[in-house]
Design an enzyme around this catalytic site. Structure first.
Site, mmCIF file in Angstrom:
data_model
loop_
_atom_site.group_PDB
_atom_site.id
_atom_site.type_symbol
_atom_site.label_atom_id
_atom_site.label_comp_id
_atom_site.label_asym_id
_atom_site.label_seq_id
_atom_site.Cartn_x
_atom_site.Cartn_y
_atom_site.Cartn_z
ATOM 1 C CG ASP A 1 -19.357 -4.042 11.839
ATOM 2 O OD1 ASP A 1 -21.182 -4.169 11.751
ATOM 3 O OD2 ASP A 1 -18.965 -3.834 12.826
ATOM 4 C CE LYS B 1 -23.454 -5.827 9.694
ATOM 5 N NZ LYS B 1 -22.939 -4.291 10.159
ATOM 6 C CE LYS C 1 -24.838 -3.372 12.925
ATOM 7 N NZ LYS C 1 -23.791 -2.820 12.630
#
Lengths: 298, 286, 488
Positions: free
Chosen positions: A135, A198, A234
């Site tokens: 991430d 995300k 996400k």
């Protein structure tokens, strides 16, 4: 290939809020509720990202991830555990034998304010330690200054450093101010090679919100229509109750539909929502409202 | 044997809570016979300073509450006050009012709250304009609240006067710090209890009890207060306030009237006095 | 890349279980009488008609039919009550109306359920939109009752007397509020006739009026169909008629009241133009289109039933529109997940189906969403007609159902001309992110309500009403007081 940022979709915030309100007024009951709760559970990236994290903390979290609740049968496990690079090794070992992935933040999370070299090394270290997913954070300062090529190149470089690992690109929507910026950042991230986009690091407020998630889902939709390629999404931070998680799933269901309703395409970055979902599942089974004392906290 | 009753302690009302004055001081309010009614908090300049910080913090969100909701909140204050009518009548009598006047005062105060509740979603229509400018622009003027207002409430008709200055200020989106009547402060604090039970967010109305001479200069000179309202006839005070207010070009509003029961004491112009006018232009040619 | 037209590529997989609103807490009688002079009285001729639940065509209750005699009694009661009601201080009138507003809030869920049961609109709409707006209207006008000297510069406003009000079936309780609130605030007394397919919430409102202590005779509710309405219109002792309904009936009323002293306001039909420019926030514009024509089953006088899309984005908008239509749930109005409820009556459904047939015969390309329609009851799937033009009947005539006629345009001048090219003039919508374009359009479109980057928004403080054959007079806001007063 650098995306065409002219003629990009723009959004009216009042209108988006109204659409979100419709998602939130859906009433999810009975078996569709249980179905939704289990799906949400399977989409959780169980997260610990604190300065005071230790080996012990991570090990306990991993155990919880594999054994959420002893009394509930036939429930899925979470999708992944998300930690700092220094604990990827610990997590990998603790999760050995399960299907739960190890996701690691990288690129000088959460601020991203350092040299490209440091970010590459940060990523490579996590990957070497065994991370299945990375991430990363984008450079928000550069983005807000309009240096979109810089942001694009950075993502592409990190994608390369990931090797086989999947890349999630954190836009930090709370710093991007407008929905139109969120769309622009989504577009850049997707074209630069993101497997997932995300919303947030979870370190500032606001973290994930339904409006920014909606815009990101819309970006994914348009990309699919253009290229046939599916990108995952996400939302992270702020999804603290089962009720909120279900509202996000309603939105996912009605915007992207069936193809995205699985944990290969949608994750929820959270920690406390796990127990709330478990409580709701037990309530559905027994008909009684639950107490947190009966659900382990790790 | 007669039941021994419990005496009420009167504190200040700041930020939706009832703290004592940070100075710990008090002053005595006696009835006509010279017997003690209550020890009131003698508010200090620090209490006022704290109240301003809280009122400022509460102002942006109070301003963005919809007009409909503000009206409903004011109507709710009236509902709660109506339910507690007897308590207020008794307190006014204790402070020296006749029963007839006390009852009239409380009833008019309730009706005045309903009156201003009704203006919440109308004063904007009444005072705003669309202006026919000569260029290709859509041009409109509308009202916005000044912000944080200090109010020195009327000395007599202590409940009705208090309500008559608070209601128009807050229905217009301002937050206020009010110095209650010095000699008849009881109903002001009891009114704070009503406010607290009526969905009025904490910090929108803050009520202090204390000495006018001590606090007036601070209420008039504070650089983060946008307007000051003074109810009274004292020319010395009026001069002091006017001069101190000039330090940050504070808007000054003086009400010399003493009969707040008069119908002229309720009108949309009381709301307008606490408002700024904003004019906006936008082109209309494609 | 070849864009295959596939409206199910984003098909929703997760189906929601039934989420029925609980109805065991509501109170409904089997028989409802007329509300005249402060009490419920039997109809003079003893005739009753049935009201049905359009979701299953089952009877809910029997409703009294007001004959000429009953209407006459109601007008007499209103006239008698007018003397004292008009002389009450405005403050006191206001207080009664505030009480009504509060009582509605207290019983809001019951009203929402009955509205959906009787009329067919989804519980989500009646609960979240209709009923709150109802309370909103009573609150707003209660506040005007003692402030009339500020409403009309240099004029003293006086009430008209007895007003006759005839309301439609698409927003039953809300239309009652739109009519009653300003009439009462200004000191008039009322004889109100709800639509015959949706009388229940008006009769429940009578219960609230009773509970509020409103003096008897101030509000009278006489139920019945067109004949009852005509009796009210023609009654010599009624000072004003306020009518919301079809343009056809509106014209009849205008003729019937010609050369009488009766004041008149009309809120009639529409064929609203909804205009999407290429620089609009397209996603929200699509949502706006849905909102404009499909919610409340298209039973909206100000519906955006003529869509104009700038040609450069037409394919995109239509594709997104079709995708969005697939997520609309048509079903039981009492299910909390229902987006589109039942068509109000068999008669209305037949009318809509007739127009759909006309549309097909006229050569329009029909598209309907693939939603499952329930078995019993009156249902219509959301429908589009593409490739139609101003000359098609389905583009000119009001259908009053979930049927949208879609056209393209190229220039601003063209769309203004086409949007205005109609005998109607109730509403219009403009979608563009460019501010000056909005102002340009809003200045040129001939409609009483223009929505910029939104649609179907209502508020008690916002005046509503039409140009041309959509009627005259305004409801809501400061302007809504005018139809109910006269000046010396």
């Amino acid at each position: 290939m650098f995306p065409n940022l002219n003629n990009l979709s723009v959004y009216d915030t009042t209108g988006v809020d109204e659409r979100i309100a419709r998602f939130c007024s859906r009433s999810i009951k009975a078996s569709s509720k249980i179905e939704g709760l289990k799906l949400a559970l399977s989409m959780i990236d169980l997260t610990t990202l604190e300065g005071k994290d230790t080996k012990g903390k991570v090990q306990q979290l991993c155990y919880k991830a594999m054994h959420p609740h002893k009394l509930l049968k036939n429930i899925p496990t979470v999708a992944a555990v998300c930690v700092y690079p220094s604990y990827v090794g610990v997590a990998k070992k603790a999760l050995d034998g399960s299907s739960i992935k190890v996701a690691s933040v990288a690129t000088a999370f959460p601020s991203g304010q350092t040299s490209l070299e440091v970010k590459i090394n940060d990523t490579k270290f996590a990957v070497d330690q065994g991370a299945d997913e990375i991430d990363m954070v984008i450079s928000r300062g550069e983005f807000l200054m309009g240096n979109y090529q810089f942001v694009f190149d950075e993502i592409a470089t990190i994608k390369e450093a990931c090797g086989k690992a999947h890349l999630k690109v954190i836009l930090e929507t709370g710093e991007l101010e407008t929905l139109d910026n969120v769309r622009k950042a989504s577009e850049i991230a997707i074209y630069a090679g993101a497997d997932f986009i995300k919303t947030s690091t979870g370190k500032i407020k606001p973290a994930a919100t339904m409006p920014v998630t909606y815009v990101m889902l819309d970006a994914i939709k348009d990309y699919y229509l253009k290229t046939g390629k599916m990108i995952g999404m996400k939302p992270a931070g702020g999804i603290s109750t089962a009720k909120i998680a279900l509202q996000y799933l309603v939105m996912l269901n009605e915007v992207l539909g069936e193809k995205w309703m699985n944990n290969s395409c949608f994750r929820i970055g959270a920690s406390s929502v796990l127990n709330d979902i478990l409580m709701q599942l037990v309530k559905a089974e027994t008909g009684m409202y639950q107490s947190p004392n009966y659900f382990s906290k790790d | 044997m007669n039941r021994l009753d419990i005496h009420k302690t009167y504190k200040l009302y700041i930020g939706g809570k009832f703290p004592r004055t940070e100075s710990g001081r008090y002053y005595v309010v006696n009835n006509k016979k010279g017997n003690l009614i209550a020890n009131m908090c003698l508010a200090s300049r620090k209490d006022f300073r704290n109240a301003v910080v809280i009122a400022r913090k509460a102002q942006t969100s109070w301003e963005s509450v919809s007009a409909l909701n503000k009206g409903q909140i004011l109507y709710r204050i009236a509902e709660i006050l109506e339910g507690r009518k007897e308590q207020f009548v008794t307190e006014l009598i204790t402070e020296g009012e006749t029963k007839k006047n006390a009852q009239k005062e409380v009833e008019i105060a309730i009706d005045r709250l309903v009156y201003y509740a009704g203006w919440s979603d109308k004063y904007q229509q009444f005072f705003s304009t669309v202006n026919p400018v000569s260029s290709s622009h859509f041009n409109f003027s509308n009202l916005e609240p000044v912000g944080v207002v200090s109010i020195i409430a009327p000395e007599n008709q202590s409940l009705l006067g208090l309500v008559s200055v608070i209601a128009p200020a807050i229905v217009g989106g301002n937050t206020v710090i009010v110095l209650a009547s010095e000699n008849k402060p009881l109903t002001a604090i009891s009114f704070a209890e009503v406010l607290n039970s009526s969905d009025v967010p904490g910090g929108v109305v803050n009520i202090l009890t204390g000495n006018k001479n001590e606090l007036t200069s601070h209420m008039a000179s504070h650089m983060d207060v946008n307007a000051i309202v003074y109810c009274g006839k004292d020319e010395k005070i009026i001069k002091e306030i006017s001069e101190l207010a000039s330090n940050n070009v504070k808007r000054t509003i003086f009400y010399k009237k003493s009969d707040w029961e008069n119908e002229l004491c309720e009108s949309p112009y009381f709301i307008e006095k606490n408002q700024e006018v904003k004019t906006t232009w936008h082109p209309t040619k494609i | 890349m070849q864009k295959k037209e596939n409206n199910t590529v984003f098909k929703a997989s997760w189906t929601y279980d039934e989420a029925p609103e609980s109805i065991d807490h509501i109170q409904l009688n089997e028989i409802y009488n007329l509300y005249i002079d402060g009490e419920f009285v039997k109809p003079a001729k003893g005739v009753y008609f049935d009201t049905f639940n359009p979701a299953n065509n089952e009877k809910i209750a029997s409703i009294a039919e007001a004959s000429d005699e009953d209407v006459d009694l109601a007008v007499k009661a209103a006239r008698k009550a007018f003397t004292s009601w008009s002389k009450l201080p405005g403050k006191v009138r206001g207080k009664y109306i505030y009480r009504i507003a509060r009582l509605i809030q207290e019983r809001s869920r019951e009203f929402a359920v009955i509205e959906s049961l009787d009329g067919g609109k989804p519980i989500r709409e009646s609960r979240d939109i209709d009923i709150p707006l109802v309370a909103n209207h009573f609150f707003y006008y209660a506040g005007w009752a003692d402030k009339l000297e500020y409403a009309f510069p240099n004029r003293t406003a006086k009430p008209l007397g007895v007003v006759g009000q005839i309301i439609p079936w698409n927003f039953p309780l809300l239309m009652a509020a739109w009519k009653l609130a300003p009439a009462l605030a200004t000191g008039n007394t009322v004889v109100l006739k709800p639509a015959e397919t949706t009388s229940l919430t008006a009769l429940k409102l009578a219960e609230i009026i009773h509970e509020s202590g409103l003096p008897k005779g101030v509000v009278n509710i006489v139920t019945g169909a067109g004949k009852t309405g005509a009796t009210i219109v023609n009654h010599p002792d009624v000072n004003k008629i306020a009518f919301t309904g079809s343009t056809g009936v509106g014209k009849y009323i205008q003729k019937a009241t010609a050369a009488t002293n009766k004041r008149l306001t009309l809120e009639l039909g529409g064929k609203g133009a909804n205009i999407i420019f290429e620089d609009a926030a397209i996603d929200q514009a699509v949502e706006g289109i849905i909102n404009a024509i499909f919610f409340n089953q298209g039973h909206v006088c100000c519906a955006g039933s003529r869509l104009f899309i700038q040609e450069s984005v037409a394919d995109l908008v239509i594709q997104k529109l079709k995708n969005r239509m697939e997520t609309l749930i048509v079903g039981n109005p009492l299910d909390k997940n229902t987006d589109i409820g039942a068509i109000n009556s068999k008669k209305q459904l037949q009318k809509i189906e007739k127009y759909i047939e006309i549309g097909i015969n006229e050569g329009g390309d029909i598209y309907q969403s693939k939603c499952k329609l329930p078995k019993n009851g009156n249902w219509c799937a959301p429908t589009l007609f593409l490739n139609v033009s101003q000359s098609h009947r389905i583009v000119q005539e009001e259908i009053f159902g979930p049927v949208l006629a879609v056209q393209t345009f190229r220039t601003i001048e063209e769309v203004i001309e086409k949007a205005n090219n109609t005998p109607y003039g109730l509403s219009a919508g403009v979608w563009t992110e460019k501010g000056s374009k909005i102002f340009h359009l809003t200045q040129k479109l001939k409609a009483g309500v223009i929505w910029g980057n939104t649609f179907n928004k209502f508020d008690a403080a916002s005046p509503f009403g039409g140009y041309k054959e959509s009627g005259f007079g305004r409801e809501g806001g400061l302007h809504g007081l005018k139809p109910y007063v006269k000046f010396d």
